[in-house]
Write an enzyme that holds these catalytic residues in place. Sequence first.
Site, short mmCIF file in Angstrom:
data_model
loop_
_atom_site.label_atom_id
_atom_site.label_comp_id
_atom_site.label_asym_id
_atom_site.label_seq_id
_atom_site.Cartn_x
_atom_site.Cartn_y
_atom_site.Cartn_z
N HIS A 1 5.04 4.53 1.67
CA HIS A 1 5.44 3.27 1.22
C HIS A 1 7.05 3.14 1.44
CE1 HIS A 1 5.78 -0.56 -0.67
NE2 HIS A 1 5.57 -0.40 -1.70
N LYS B 1 -17.63 -9.06 9.92
CA LYS B 1 -18.65 -8.02 9.91
C LYS B 1 -18.27 -6.93 10.49
CE LYS B 1 -21.02 -11.56 8.12
NZ LYS B 1 -20.56 -11.78 6.74
N ARG C 1 4.09 -8.10 -5.89
CA ARG C 1 5.46 -7.63 -6.13
C ARG C 1 5.63 -7.41 -4.46
NH1 ARG C 1 6.92 -5.66 -10.79
NH2 ARG C 1 4.86 -5.96 -11.29
N THR C 2 5.32 -6.63 -3.83
CA THR C 2 5.76 -6.02 -2.54
C THR C 2 5.93 -7.44 -1.59
OG1 THR C 2 4.93 -4.14 -2.74
CG2 THR C 2 5.55 -4.48 -0.62
N ARG D 1 0.09 -4.02 4.65
CA ARG D 1 -0.43 -3.31 3.62
C ARG D 1 -1.70 -2.90 4.00
NH1 ARG D 1 2.20 -2.02 -1.35
NH2 ARG D 1 0.55 -1.41 -3.04
#
Lengths: 336, 336, 336
Positions: free
Chosen positions: C161, C112, C82-83, C133
């Site tokens: 956010h 790694k 969505r974002t 994000r």
Amino acid sequence: MAASSSLFSCSMHMELFSPKISKCPTDFVCCRSKISYMFDTDTLNAIFKVARDMENIERNSPESQILEGYLMSTIFYEPSTRTRHSFESAMRRLGGEVLTTENAREFSSAAKGETLEDTIRTVEGYSDLIVLRHFESGAARRAAAIAGIPIVNAGDGPGQHPTQALLDVYTIEREIGKLDGIKVGLVGDLANGKTVRSLAYLLAKYKDVKIYFVSPDVVKMKDDIKDYLTSKGVDWEESSDLVEVASECDVVYQTRIQKERFGERLDLYEKARGKYIVNQNILKAMQRHAVVMHPLPRLDEITVDVDADPRAAYFRQAKYGLYIRMAILKLLLVGW
Amino acid sequence: MAASSSLFSCSMHMELFSPKISKCPTDFVCCRSKISYMFDTDTLNAIFKVARDMENIERNSPESQILEGYLMSTIFYEPSTRTRHSFESAMRRLGGEVLTTENAREFSSAAKGETLEDTIRTVEGYSDLIVLRHFESGAARRAAAIAGIPIVNAGDGPGQHPTQALLDVYTIEREIGKLDGIKVGLVGDLANGKTVRSLAYLLAKYKDVKIYFVSPDVVKMKDDIKDYLTSKGVDWEESSDLVEVASECDVVYQTRIQKERFGERLDLYEKARGKYIVNQNILKAMQRHAVVMHPLPRLDEITVDVDADPRAAYFRQAKYGLYIRMAILKLLLVGW
Amino acid sequence: MAASSSLFSCSMHMELFSPKISKCPTDFVCCRSKISYMFDTDTLNAIFKVARDMENIERNSPESQILEGYLMSTIFYEPSTRTRHSFESAMRRLGGEVLTTENAREFSSAAKGETLEDTIRTVEGYSDLIVLRHFESGAARRAAAIAGIPIVNAGDGPGQHPTQALLDVYTIEREIGKLDGIKVGLVGDLANGKTVRSLAYLLAKYKDVKIYFVSPDVVKMKDDIKDYLTSKGVDWEESSDLVEVASECDVVYQTRIQKERFGERLDLYEKARGKYIVNQNILKAMQRHAVVMHPLPRLDEITVDVDADPRAAYFRQAKYGLYIRMAILKLLLVGW
């Protein structure tokens, strides 16, 4: 345009997309009260005419930019890289842009249960058209019922995959040059393959069509399609002789036997899959003008040595799909 | 252009891409009968000259649009976000568009066994160039053999990763200003790292090159490369003294010891990984004009405090990779 | 512009993005020594003014191309379709291009253990702005500290956010027409929902605000926010009567009770989730000008029959988020 009026003389049930869009550039997308288009042959011919125009668009010509400024979202609840690629290529070939969601199930998992409807109402705020692939039959219809922008059904579970059916008919028209009077052999898994079921359904719109069904007994064409064809006056027959059918047909339409349909009965699968193979023997029997089609992916039901024959039309068929999808995007976003 | 003829005076085996494309804007891509380019130094220099032009393209200049209307597919059978990002950025920096497939294995899983060849023949209908990453050695060659559009090899398993080798050589040229007469120390996992193997191979094309190998015993450079260098008259030696080597070299090329190569012998891994670290001590030994390179990702084989030193060239190296890929895309799609 | 100076009169802590960019088109992005912007109401109003301009951009107008030639990377270490969609749509609506990484954890797994910092330093070579994000609180700050291009925080774990908080305030302003003197009921999971915590924080910047907290006992608003509001002179109270609160408020802000917060105590979850539902009864109590908001996704805490009421603002809220993100991208890349 004459053809556009026929869009509303509904005679066939195949949901392709929602006509509910906020602006109405043409009659085609103006019919807000309906959520599906019913294709008759005039409509099909009109779409094919647009697809043909798409084949001739040159790089960086004005036509290659007709969807500039439009944004398409691909929302795929189950992956189908092939179909997604085809739609995204179509959009970009016309100058439009794409938002991709390959794992749309994440919409609902993140939400612990967001409905398809809510997802659609959110995403429609971000884009001008949604291409939806879903695992549930009827999902495209549900999405179209609440969306304010066009929804293109890119396959909904065991339901429909209407752009595949359109491209199959377009391929026949482009390869053979006609649809009326065509003879088509449908081969392979006719019980589960929605491609062949939809194709039989669409072919019934044309005149003097003859359809042959060639399949292992466990995956025979179901009665609903047979009854429909009969009711439309379409001549059909079942055969177990692929060589004979191949010699009669304009199109040999081969399909993959789907292993996953057989569960634990792998013995039945192994028996079924090897029964009807398109190979050099079949090519020898086929007429010079005839073609072999396949919705792809292909396993060994068409041998690789067939690929070099000019009658092997299956990769061209994928390319015709691009033009069909370009045509549909163009029609939905800017009209005829 | 003079350089283009040298593209066919093949003297080195490194498959980069397929020259089989449908249109032939230049000599470079016109050689339909060959499926790989062999790089000699004239070719490398010509490519580097184009890459240098790429560094100077300004935002929204006409040069930033030379690939407008072209569509690149990235087909990655194993994820490599870094390489994919670099190619996609390169394409977009030149005005081109991108179709992305991060999980191309789905092509074959959906198909329960579709061949790479069939996938390529389908996707080539949707795009103008394919960037292929595959888990099997030789996959790029197989794809190029049947494709009608250029295939760029973005790494095929234990095989090659030719654009990485190109960007490494370009980085040396840009950072040091020359390639003939260069002294390079290759450090770390020389047995498994295809980067250092390809780099040694390419450096052998230049004159008066000296190569030092510095690695734990368990991951020493293999004899095939050593023999090749000897046959080409390249001066090389093994050393266990990284400080001494660092003081001699123009380039210290560090690599990661790959844990996954050691299986259950984590004791050997732990011993190997800590042996040769590029840190402030190494910087002190290095000459002022020398640089540290690394193909990235980096763990602790270069300490973080090295990053601030102007001789730390590894992030610039990633950026040079962008220019190299821009050059390659430009050459393949519109020629010299 | 008058408002831009206020960007530096820092009075609130909310990291949105890094001002460290290589070119300084305006004051807004010129403040290289700071890594966060502190929003006061003048700044918020200035951003909202730009967002309002964004609402009026027409397809293929010059304004729709102001980010032409700019490339945004979305690096998502945890999926949030969505974002991501919202940001990517915002970038494309302004003519910019996008590089997508839905599974950025692969950067580190392939490596790694590559650090976030190294990933950022590599990716910044490929693009002009990064939308990040991450699953760790503080990740955006770490990224901004080393990046040479703007970093937009699209959520970092239990941290912030900030674009969600901005769009919430913008929605109130657009729907109600004012922020000073507003009465807002925050409903649902107030203990864990960062949305409502950030919103309460931002609302405290305005005058004569009244906030009601309505939540099951197990997920009540924490003392830190209550103390902050009290210190700022904001009038707040807790209530267990949603009908009463709804009749008083301009905004009923509903949130989802997050099942995953309850661990094995599903009995507590079931009790909490059903307690405060926005349904026809709540609508009846609400004033005509008031609205229902929700950050989405929505489960059954707002009944579906509420959607048809014009006061259901939650899908419009998602759309306002698009305009806020367009404004932020515009400000960061080309300035006021």
